[in-house]
Design an enzyme around this catalytic site. Structure first.
Site, PDB file in Angstrom:
ATOM      1  N   ARG A 140      33.163  67.603  17.880  1.00 29.98           N
ATOM      2  CA  ARG A 140      31.983  68.399  18.260  1.00 29.98           C
ATOM      3  C   ARG A 140      32.149  69.863  17.890  1.00 29.98           C
ATOM      4  O   ARG A 140      33.042  70.553  18.372  1.00 29.98           O
ATOM      5  CB  ARG A 140      31.677  68.221  19.756  1.00 29.98           C
ATOM      6  CG  ARG A 140      32.695  68.769  20.712  1.00 29.98           C
ATOM      7  CD  ARG A 140      32.376  68.367  22.148  1.00 29.98           C
ATOM      8  NE  ARG A 140      32.610  66.945  22.348  1.00 29.98           N
ATOM      9  CZ  ARG A 140      33.089  66.399  23.463  1.00 29.98           C
ATOM     10  NH1 ARG A 140      33.351  67.148  24.507  1.00 29.98           N
ATOM     11  NH2 ARG A 140      33.296  65.110  23.555  1.00 29.98           N
TER      12      ARG A 140
ATOM     13  N   SER B 196      37.497  65.321  20.037  1.00 31.78           N
ATOM     14  CA  SER B 196      36.245  65.085  19.317  1.00 31.78           C
ATOM     15  C   SER B 196      36.055  66.032  18.133  1.00 31.78           C
ATOM     16  O   SER B 196      36.771  67.005  17.952  1.00 31.78           O
ATOM     17  CB  SER B 196      35.070  65.268  20.277  1.00 31.78           C
ATOM     18  OG  SER B 196      34.726  66.629  20.347  1.00 31.78           O
TER      19      SER B 196
ATOM     20  N   ASP C 287      31.694  62.613  13.711  1.00 33.88           N
ATOM     21  CA  ASP C 287      32.256  62.011  14.907  1.00 33.88           C
ATOM     22  C   ASP C 287      33.710  61.692  14.604  1.00 33.88           C
ATOM     23  O   ASP C 287      34.020  61.181  13.528  1.00 33.88           O
ATOM     24  CB  ASP C 287      31.499  60.729  15.288  1.00 33.88           C
ATOM     25  CG  ASP C 287      31.894  60.285  16.681  1.00 33.88           C
ATOM     26  OD1 ASP C 287      31.158  60.576  17.636  1.00 33.88           O
ATOM     27  OD2 ASP C 287      32.988  59.689  16.821  1.00 33.88           O
TER      28      ASP C 287
ATOM     29  N   ARG D 121      39.619  57.248  24.926  1.00 36.41           N
ATOM     30  CA  ARG D 121      40.001  58.564  25.476  1.00 36.41           C
ATOM     31  C   ARG D 121      40.001  58.504  26.996  1.00 36.41           C
ATOM     32  O   ARG D 121      39.074  57.941  27.588  1.00 36.41           O
ATOM     33  CB  ARG D 121      39.021  59.653  25.006  1.00 36.41           C
ATOM     34  CG  ARG D 121      39.166  59.901  23.549  1.00 36.41           C
ATOM     35  CD  ARG D 121      38.437  61.138  23.056  1.00 36.41           C
ATOM     36  NE  ARG D 121      38.888  61.362  21.707  1.00 36.41           N
ATOM     37  CZ  ARG D 121      38.112  61.685  20.677  1.00 36.41           C
ATOM     38  NH1 ARG D 121      36.833  61.892  20.870  1.00 36.41           N
ATOM     39  NH2 ARG D 121      38.619  61.852  19.487  1.00 36.41           N
TER      40      ARG D 121
ATOM     41  N   ASP E  41      23.142  56.998  19.492  1.00 31.65           N
ATOM     42  CA  ASP E  41      23.970  56.126  20.320  1.00 31.65           C
ATOM     43  C   ASP E  41      24.628  56.848  21.499  1.00 31.65           C
ATOM     44  O   ASP E  41      25.118  56.226  22.420  1.00 31.65           O
ATOM     45  CB  ASP E  41      25.068  55.472  19.458  1.00 31.65           C
ATOM     46  CG  ASP E  41      25.873  56.494  18.657  1.00 31.65           C
ATOM     47  OD1 ASP E  41      25.626  57.703  18.809  1.00 31.65           O
ATOM     48  OD2 ASP E  41      26.743  56.083  17.874  1.00 31.65           O
ATOM     49  N   HIS E  42      24.657  58.180  21.463  1.00 31.38           N
ATOM     50  CA  HIS E  42      25.350  58.938  22.512  1.00 31.38           C
ATOM     51  C   HIS E  42      24.407  59.352  23.640  1.00 31.38           C
ATOM     52  O   HIS E  42      24.614  59.032  24.797  1.00 31.38           O
ATOM     53  CB  HIS E  42      25.979  60.199  21.918  1.00 31.38           C
ATOM     54  CG  HIS E  42      27.264  59.985  21.183  1.00 31.38           C
ATOM     55  ND1 HIS E  42      27.355  59.236  20.048  1.00 31.38           N
ATOM     56  CD2 HIS E  42      28.509  60.437  21.423  1.00 31.38           C
ATOM     57  CE1 HIS E  42      28.608  59.231  19.620  1.00 31.38           C
ATOM     58  NE2 HIS E  42      29.337  59.960  20.451  1.00 31.38           N
TER      59      HIS E  42
HETATM   60  C1  MIC Z   1      33.688  61.611  21.623  1.00 27.85           C
HETATM   61  O1  MIC Z   1      34.111  60.464  21.642  1.00 27.85           O
HETATM   62  O2  MIC Z   1      34.275  62.567  22.172  1.00 27.85           O
HETATM   63  C2  MIC Z   1      32.394  61.897  20.897  1.00 27.85           C
HETATM   64  C3  MIC Z   1      31.384  62.210  21.912  1.00 27.85           C
HETATM   65  O3  MIC Z   1      31.989  60.750  20.189  1.00 27.85           O
HETATM   66  C4  MIC Z   1      32.642  63.058  19.917  1.00 27.85           C
HETATM   67  C5  MIC Z   1      31.438  63.591  19.265  1.00 27.85           C
HETATM   68  C6  MIC Z   1      30.618  64.498  20.152  1.00 27.85           C
HETATM   69  O4  MIC Z   1      31.161  65.239  20.953  1.00 27.85           O
HETATM   70  O5  MIC Z   1      29.407  64.469  19.998  1.00 27.85           O
HETATM   71  C7  MIC Z   1      33.662  62.744  18.829  1.00 27.85           C
HETATM   72  O6  MIC Z   1      34.497  61.888  18.999  1.00 27.85           O
HETATM   73  O7  MIC Z   1      33.668  63.419  17.777  1.00 27.85           O
HETATM   74 FE1  SF4 Z   2      30.893  56.986  21.416  1.00 25.53          FE
HETATM   75 FE2  SF4 Z   2      32.861  58.736  20.961  1.00 25.53          FE
HETATM   76 FE3  SF4 Z   2      33.064  56.917  22.899  1.00 25.53          FE
HETATM   77 FE4  SF4 Z   2      33.155  56.143  20.416  1.00 25.53          FE
HETATM   78  S1  SF4 Z   2      34.624  57.458  21.436  1.00 25.53           S
HETATM   79  S2  SF4 Z   2      31.999  55.174  22.042  1.00 25.53           S
HETATM   80  S3  SF4 Z   2      31.731  57.522  19.422  1.00 25.53           S
HETATM   81  S4  SF4 Z   2      31.606  58.606  22.812  1.00 25.53           S
END
Ligand code: MIC
Ligand code: SF4
Length: 641
Positions: free
Chosen positions: A535, A533, A119, A379, A64-65
Site C-alpha cells: 500500500r 503490504s 498488491d 499475515r 475484492d478488498h
Molecule cells: C494486504 O494483504 O495487506 C493487502 C491489503 O492486500 C495489501 C494491499 C493494500 O493494503 O491495499 C497488500 O498486501 O499489498
Molecule cells: Fe486480500 Fe491481502 Fe488478505 Fe490476500 S493477503 S486476502 S490480497 S487482504
C-alpha cells in the site's frame, strides 16, 4: 552455464541493466493487476499520465478488498473503477468474483510472462511459472502506461524440495517451515525458485500457496517451474494454449540453495504477531481457540475448501468456536455449491462469507477480546484483525478444520484418516463477472464519488531539511502499523487528507496531529521497516503529513520504493548503533542535501538536541535520485512532459 527459470524470464524481458545481484535492472511488464484498495490511487495516477489506453498485453482491475459497504465510499470506488477500466482498456473483475490472486491464477496468468500487481501477494502467479511482483500503485500505473519496472536484480535462491508431504501435512506447512528458518526478512532482495524432485508432488494450488506467502519472507517473488502439472491445471481451466514449459537448465546456478525434505514436515503454525514465529502444532496443542477462519488468497482454492468440507462432513463446529469461510473465487464457490461440499460446510455450522479478502484485512469477523483465532491467511500482525488484543495464528486448512471441531489447537494427525482431494479435470468456467473493456471508450464517462479526492503532490526536494523525530519504532514495523487498514479506515483509501489522520494510529494516536503541528519531521525505524503490504498510502499519507525522511536500519523492498516514489528520503544508519542515540523529539538537520546526494552514498545528519552527528546511506540509483529531487515520480513525469 545454463540459466535458472527466473533468469530465463527476466532476461527475455530485460529493458536495461545487467542481471547481476544488486544492480538496477528494468524489465518489460506483460500483465498488470490492481485491487480496489490500491487501485483507485493507481488509476488516478494513470489518468494523470494522459495515456488513453493501457499498453500492456493484459491489465485487470479487481474489486475484492473494500467490499463491505457501510457507507457510500466503497460503492463509489467500485463505480469509479468499473468506468475507468472500461475507458482505458482494462478487464474489470466485479465484486463477488473473487480475490485478485486466485482469479488471476485461474483465468489470466500465463507461464513465462511478467505480472506487476499493486498488491504484495502478486507473487501467487509464480505458482504457474510467472515472474509476478508486488509494487506500489504508481509503479503499476507506469507499467500500464507502457513503462518498464525498475528493481535491483535479486539473488536467486533454489529451494530444493525432496520427498513427499505426509498425510495431514500440506503446502502451508512448507512455507511456514521456510519462514521458521529464514524469518520475515530472510527473502529480502531474493527470488525463491523452487526445484528438485519434490516439485512434481505439488499441484498448482499447492504451489500458489507457497509462492503467495513468499511475500512474508520479504522475497521479491517466488517461482515454480511451468511443467506438466501446470499444463494439467491450465487445461482444466480451458487455457491449455497459454502453457509453455519453463524449467531451469540442468546446469543452472543459484546464489544460494536451501533444502526441504517434504516427507519430514509436520503440521506447523505461526504464532502472534509475526508470520515467522513458527512452531509445530503439537508444541502448542491444547491451546483454547475462539475463532477459526478459512480463506484469503493463500488458502481458499478448490483444494483447500474441499479439504475443509471433507474434514467437517457430518460433524459440528465446537460450541466455543466461531467458524467462517471465504472462498477464493466465484469459480471455487460455485463448484463447492454445486457438488454439495458447501452444504457440508454449512451443516457443520460454519459462517459463509463472500468470495473476497474479508477478515484477512479486518473487513469483519474481528475476534473477541484476547481471542485466539486460527486462520489460513498469510499475515498475523498485531491489530490487523481489528481486535488489538486478538491473537492470530496462521495454519493450513487441515489444522484450521481440526481446531473448528475440537475448539483447541489440535494436530490434525489425531483425526484419523486424512482427506485427499483430487483436482477436477475441468473447473467450472464462467467469466460472466469479468467485464471486458469498452469498444467505444470515448463514450464512457468516469464516475467519481465525493470521497475521491485529488492526489496530493510534494514540492521538489529542498536543499536542507530540519525537524523533530516524530516517532521512533522498533524492528519489523509493518505497513499495517504505518497506515492501518480495516473496515473503518479502508473506505478512505481514495481520500489522502482523510486517511492521513490515521497514520501510525495503533502505535501512537497523537502522531498525525503532532506531525501536522510540527510541519512534518523524521521517523526512525529498526530493521525491515515497512514489511508487509504494497500500500503506497503508507508513503503517501506520511508525505501529506510532512514526513521528510525515514531513517532505519533497513527497509522492506516495496515500501522503500514507495517512499522514493512520493519524495520521502529513505535513509539507513551506516552504524546500526546510532539508532540508539537518536531519541523521540530530537531536532535533526540534514544540510546541503543536493550536493551530498550527488557526491556520495552517505549523508551527514546533525542531531542538534544532542550536539552529535551521524552518517546515513541513501543507496539511491541515478533514476531514484532524480525522482527524489523532483519531489516524487509524478512531479518528475510532469517535468518531462
Ligand atoms: C494486504 O494483504 O495487506 C493487502 C491489503 O492486500 C495489501 C494491499 C493494500 O493494503 O491495499 C497488500 O498486501 O499489498
Ligand atoms: Fe486480500 Fe491481502 Fe488478505 Fe490476500 S493477503 S486476502 S490480497 S487482504
Amino acid at each position: 552455464m545454463g540459466m535458472n527459470a527466473a533468469q530465463k524470464i527476466l532476461s527475455s524481458h530485460l529493458v536495461s541493466g545487467r542481471m547481476a545481484p544488486g544492480e538496477e535492472i528494468a524489465i518489460r511488464i506483460d500483465q498488470t493487476l490492481t485491487q480496489d484498495a490500491t487501485g483507485t490511487m493507481a488509476y488516478l495516477q494513470f489518468e494523470a499520465m494522459g495515456v488513453p489506453r493501457v499498453k500492456t498485453e493484459l491489465s485487470v482491475s479487481y474489486v475484492d478488498h473494500n467490499t463491505l459497504q457501510t457507507g457510500f465510499e466503497n460503492a463509489d470506488d467500485h463505480c469509479f473503477l468499473q468506468s475507468i477500466a472500461a475507458k482505458h482498456g482494462l478487464f474489470f473483475s466485479r465484486p463477488g468474483n473473487g480475490i485478485c490472486h486466485q482469479v488471476h491464477l485461474e483465468r489470466f496468468g500465463v507461464p513465462g510472462k511478467t505480472l506487476l500487481g499493486s498488491d504484495s501477494h502478486t507473487p501467487t502467479g509464480g505458482g504457474i511459472g510467472m515472474v509476478a511482483i508486488g509494487a506500489g500503485g504508481l509503479d503499476v500505473a507506469v507499467a500500464m502506461a507502457g513503462g518498464p519496472f525498475y528493481m535491483n536484480m535479486p539473488k536467486v535462491v533454489l529451494v530444493k524440495l525432496t520427498g513427499k508431504l505426509g498425510p495431514w501435512v500440506s503446502a502451508k506447512d512448507v512455507i511456514l517451515e521456510l519462514l521458521r528458518r529464514q524469518s520475515v526478512k530472510g527473502g529480502v532482495g531474493k527470488i525463491m525458485e523452487y526445484g528438485g524432485p519434490g516439485v512434481k508432488t505439488l499441484s498448482v494450488p499447492d504451489r500458489a500457496t507457497i509462492t503467495n506467502m513468499g511475500a512474508e519472507l520479504g522475497a521479491t517473488t517466488s517461482l515454480f517451474p511451468s511443467d506438466d502439472i501446470t499444463l494439467e491445471f491450465l487445461s482444466a481451466e480451458g487455457r491449455q494454449s497459454a502453457w509453455t514449459r519453463i524449467e531451469a537448465d540442468p546446469d543452472a546456478s543459484y546464489d544460494e540453495i536451501i533444502e526441504i525434505d517434504l516427507s519430514a514436515l509436520e503440521p506447523m503454525v505461526a504464532q502472534p504477531h509475526q508470520p515467522d514465529r513458527v512452531v509445530k502444532v503439537k508444541d502448542i496443542e491444547g491451546l483454547k481457540v475462539n475463532q477459526v477462519l478459512v480463506g484469503s488468497c493463500t488458502n481458499s482454492s478448490y483444494r483447500d475448501l474441499m479439504t475443509l468440507a471433507g474434514i467437517l462432513k457430518g460433524k459440528k463446529v465446537n460450541p466455543g468456536v466461531s467458524a467462517g469461510v471465504s472462498p477464493g473465487s466465484r469459480q471455487v464457490f460455485e463448484m463447492i455449491a454445486r457438488n454439495g461440499a458447501l452444504a457440508d460446510i454449512i451443516s457443520a455450522g460454519v459462517r459463509v462469507l463472500e468470495a473476497t479478502c474479508g477478515p484477512c484485512i479486518g473487513m469483519g469477523q474481528s475476534p473477541c477480546t484476547d481471542g485466539v483465532s486460527v486462520r489460513t491467511f498469510n499475515r498475523n500482525f498485531e491489530g490487523r484483525s481489528g481486535t488489538r488484543s486478538g491473537k492470530i495464528f496462521l495454519a493450513s486448512p487441515e489444522v484450521a478444520a481440526a481446531a473448528m471441531l475440537t475448539g483447541r489447537m489440535t494436530d490434525p494427525r489425531s483425526l484419523g484418516e486424512s482427506v485427499n482431494v483430487t483436482l477436477p479435470q475441468k473447473f467450472l468456467i464462467d467469466d460472466g463477472m469479468i467485464i471486458p473493456p469498452s469498444n467505444n471508450p470515448e463514450e464512457v464517462e468516469i464516475i467519481r464519488g465525493p470521497n475521491i479526492k485529488p492526489l496530493p503532490i510534494r514540492e521538489p526536494l529542498p536543499s536542507s531539511m530540519a525537524g523533530k523525530v516524530l516517532l521512533k519504532v522498533e524492528d519489523n514495523i509493518t505497513t499495517d502499523h504505518i497506515m492501518p487498514a480495516g473496515s473503518k479506515i479502508l473506505p478512505l483509501r481514495s481520500n489522502i487528507p482523510a486517511i492521513s489522520e490515521h497514520v501510525f494510529e495503533g502505535v501512537d494516536k497523537t502522531f498525525a496531529s503532532r506531525a501536522k503541528a510540527a510541519g512534518g519531521g523524521f521517523v526512525i525505524g529498526g530493521e525491515n521497516y515497512g514489511q508487509g503490504s504494497s500500500r503506497e498510502h503508507a508513503a503517501l499519507a506520511p508525505m501529506y503529513l510532512g514526513v521528510k525522511a525515514v531513517i532505519t536500519k533497513s527497509f522492506a523492498r516495496i515500501h522503500r520504493a514507495n517512499l522514493v516514489n512520493f519524495g520521502i528520503l529513505p535513509l539507513t544508519f551506516v552504524n546500526a548503533e546510532d539508532y540508539n542515540s537518536v531519541l523521540p523529539d530530537d531536532e535533526l538537520k540534514i544540510e546541503n542535501i543536493l550536493n551530498q546526494l550527488e557526491e556520495s552514498q552517505t549523508l551527514t545528519v546533525t542531531n542538534a538536541t544532542r550536539g552529535t552527528q551521524f552518517a546515513v546511506r541513501h543507496d539511491l540509483t541515478g533514476r531514484q535520485k532524480d525522482i527524489i529531487l523532483a519531489g516524487g515520480m509524478l512531479n518528475m513525469m510532469r517535468g518531462k512532459n
